[in-house]
Write an enzyme that holds these catalytic residues in place. Structure first.
Site, short mmCIF file in Angstrom:
data_model
loop_
_atom_site.label_atom_id
_atom_site.label_comp_id
_atom_site.label_asym_id
_atom_site.label_seq_id
_atom_site.Cartn_x
_atom_site.Cartn_y
_atom_site.Cartn_z
N ASP A 1 -1.20 4.87 5.76
CA ASP A 1 -2.62 5.15 5.66
C ASP A 1 -3.44 3.87 5.78
O ASP A 1 -3.43 3.06 4.86
CB ASP A 1 -2.84 5.82 4.30
CG ASP A 1 -4.26 6.26 4.08
OD1 ASP A 1 -5.11 6.02 4.95
OD2 ASP A 1 -4.52 6.85 3.02
N ASP B 1 -12.42 5.52 12.16
CA ASP B 1 -11.50 6.15 11.22
C ASP B 1 -10.45 6.99 11.95
O ASP B 1 -10.71 8.11 12.38
CB ASP B 1 -12.28 7.03 10.25
CG ASP B 1 -11.37 7.74 9.26
OD1 ASP B 1 -10.28 7.22 8.99
OD2 ASP B 1 -11.76 8.80 8.75
#
Length: 485
Positions: A99, A316
Site C-alpha cells: 500500500d 492515487d
C-alpha cells in the site's frame, strides 16, 4: 494526537495482487524482487462495484485529512496488491497488502480473537506470535518510535508497557494492537534477472483487536498491511533511516497484459520528468495547471487547482477511476462525446455515461492531457478512459460533485490515468513524475552500494489460486537498493 489513538487518513488499495518471495539471510547490498498477481477491477462485477470501491476509499481520505500521519490501508476490498512476506526468526509467511498510501506495516497477532483465520483468496492466514521469533522485540512506550508516531508521550503509557496503536477507518472499521520490531525477509537482485535473499528489521503493528470489515466475517481477508507511505513510520522510511534504501520508489501497472513493476531505489532507465509534491500534505498532492482535450484547453478558474480545502489534485493508484470537479468534468465529457455527433449516450448504474461505438476509439475520440508544474504532463488515451461494458463503451471520468459536498472540488487521478505509465515517487526530494512505458518489459535500477546498474523485467508466474475472468497472474518486481550497515 490524543492518548493511544493513531489514525491514518488514506486507505490505499491497488488493483493488483503480489507474491513476495522470501527467506532468512544476512543483509545484502543488492536490489530485491517481489513476484505478483493482478486482479483487474474492470473485469469484476457491476459498474457500481467500482464506484463503491472508490467511494469507501475517498471516505478514508477525507476522514483523516487533518491528522499528522498520512494513510492507512484496508485489505478487505477486491482488487489489491498483496505480498507473501517472511517475518521473524525462523521466518513465517504472512500475506500483506502492499500500500503506497499507508504509513505503518501491521499484521494480525496471536492474541486476536476477532481476526480472520481463513480467506477466499486461496491463501493460508497466520497470526504473528512474538514468542516464536528469536528476533522479535516489543516496542515500549518510551521508545523514540512511540513518541514520534504518537506526537509525544502517551497518557497512561509507562516505560515498561508496550506502545499501542489504533487505526480507525472511514466506514467505522478499526484495528488495534501494539508495536513490535522484527526481521522482514525479501529477495534481492544479484545481477541481470538474478536474485538472492536479504532482510531488514522493521517496527510494525501487532493487531490484537479488529472490528467491522476487518474481523473474521471478511471473506477476502489478508494478514495485514505493508505500508509505503510518506511518514517516518512507513517501511521504506525505516529502511532509509538505517541507510539500507533510498527513499525512492516507482510502480508501473500494465493495463493491457496484467504485468507490472514496483521498485524501491533509483530507477535510471527510463528517464522520468518530475513535478514537485505539494508540501505539508498527507497524500501525493501535485500542482495541476491546465486540462487539455485534443488540441483545446479548458477554460478553468486558476484557484480551482490550489491545494487545501478539499481542492487540488491527488495522485492515487489505489483509486480505480478518475474524479474531476464538475467545472472540469462537464466540458471534458461534452467535448469527448461531441466528436461523434451520432452517439446516443445512456446512463448506466446511475453514474456512468455509456454509448455504442463500432470504430476504433483511439481514432474516434481525443486524448485528454493534464498539465502540471515544471511543464510535466500526463496524457490519457481513449483506450484508457473508455472501457467496454455489455456491448457499449463507458466513460471512466467521474463527476466529483456527485460524490458528496466534501468531495465536490476534488481531483483524484487513479488507475484510469496511471496504468501503462512508470510513476516515480522521490520522497527524498519531494518530487513525483511519470512516463509512458511498456510495463511488461524491463527497467534498469542502480545498486547504490556498488554503483552497478541491473536489468529487471516483469514476467508471469504460476499460482495456487483458481483462475477466473477476474484474476490475471503477473509478476511485480520490487527493487530495493540496499547497503551494508
Amino acid at each position: 494526537m490524543t492518548s493511544s489513538i493513531v489514525s491514518f487518513p488514506i486507505c490505499a488499495r491497488f488493483t493488483l495482487v503480489i507474491w513476495f518471495l522470501t527467506a532468512l539471510v544476512s543483509v545484502s547490498c543488492n536490489p530485491g524482487v517481489f513476484n505478483v498477481k493482478y486482479r483487474y477491477p474492470r473485469l469484476q462485477g457491476s459498474l457500481s462495484a467500482l464506484k463503491e470501491h472508490d467511494d469507501r476509499r475517498q471516505l478514508t481520505i477525507l476522514a483523516g485529512i487533518d491528522l499528522p500521519l498520512g494513510g492507512t490501508g484496508r485489505p478487505d476490498i477486491p482488487g489489491l496488491y498483496y505480498a507473501k512476506i517472511g517475518i521473524g526468526t525462523p521466518a513465517k509467511s504472512y500475506y500483506v497488502q502492499v500500500d503506497t498510501g499507508s504509513d505503518i506495516m501491521w499484521v494480525n497477532c496471536i492474541q486476536c480473537k476477532q481476526c480472520p483465520t481463513r480467506s477466499s483468496l486461496g491463501i493460508e492466514l497466520t497470526l504473528y506470535n512474538i514468542d516464536e521469533s528469536n528476533s522479535g522485540k516489543l516496542v515500549s512506550c518510551d521508545d523514540d518510535f512511540c513518541y514520534q508516531i504518537s506526537g509525544g508521550p502517551l497518557s497512561g503509557c509507562k516505560a515498561n508497557m508496550s506502545c499501542p496503536y489504533l487505526e480507525i477507518y472511514g466506514d467505522g472499521s478499526s484495528t488495534a494492537g501494539y508495536f513490535v520490531k522484527d526481521v522482514v525477509q525479501y529477495d534481492s537482485v544479484a545481477g541481470d534477472l538474478k536474485t538472492k535473499t536479504a532482510n531488514g528489521s522493521v517496527i510494525f503493528g501487532c493487531g490484537a483487536r479488529q472490528s467491522g470489515d476487518l474481523d473474521s466475517s471478511n471473506e477476502e481477508a489478508l494478514d495485514g498491511i505493508l505500508g509505503f507511505g510518506k511518514a517516518n513510520s512507513s517501511m521504506i522510511s525505516q529502511l532509509a533511516s538505517s541507510g539500507r534504501v533510498k527513499k525512492i520508489f516507482a510502480h508501473c501497472l500494465d493495463g493491457r497484459n496484467g504485468g507490472g513493476i514496483f521498485a524501491i531505489g533509483r530507477v535510471v532507465q527510463p528517464k522520468v520528468n518530475m513535478t514537485p509534491l505539494v508540501p505539508n500534505q498527507p497524500h501525493y498532492n501535485v500542482n495541476m495547471t491546465a486540462v487539455q482535450v485534443g488540441q483545446e484547453f479548458l477554460n478553468i478558474p486558476a484557484d480551482l487547482f490550489q491545494p487545501g480545502d478539499r481542492k487540488g489534485a491527488i495522485i492515487d493508484s489505489g483509486t480505480t477511476l478518475a474524479y474531476l470537479p464538475e467545472i472540469i468534468y462537464e466540458p471534458l465529457v461534452k467535448m469527448i462525446t461531441s466528436q461523434e455527433p451520432a452517439l446516443k449516450v445512456h446512463i448506466v448504474d446511475k453514474d456512468y455515461k455509456c454509448f455504442q461505438y463500432s470504430g476504433r476509439v483511439d481514432e474516434g475520440f481525443p486524448n485528454v492531457t493534464f498539465h502540471f508544474e515544471n511543464s510535466v504532463f500526463l496524457r490519457v488515451y481513449p483506450h484508457d478512459y473508455l472501457f467496454p461494458y455489455e456491448g457499449m463503451w463507458c466513460i471512466g471520468w467521474q463527476n466529483s460533485a456527485m460524490q458528496s459536498r466534501d468531495r465536490r472540488n476534488m481531483t483524484l487521478l487513479g488507475d484510469l490515468v496511471l496504468s501503462n505509465k512508470l510513476v516515480l515517487y522521490d520522497l527524498e526530494n519531494q518530487l513525483i513524475g511519470w512516463t509512458e512505458y511498456n510495463c511488461s518489459s524491463s527497467i534498469k535500477v542502480k545498486d547504490e552500494g556498488t554503483g552497478t546498474v541491473h536489468l529487471v523485467g516483469s514476467h508471469f508466474i504460476s499460482s495456487a489460486l483458481p483462475l477466473d475472468t477476474s484474476l490475471l497472474l503477473i509478476s511485480l518486481l520490487l527493487l530495493m537498493t540496499l547497503f551494508l550497515l
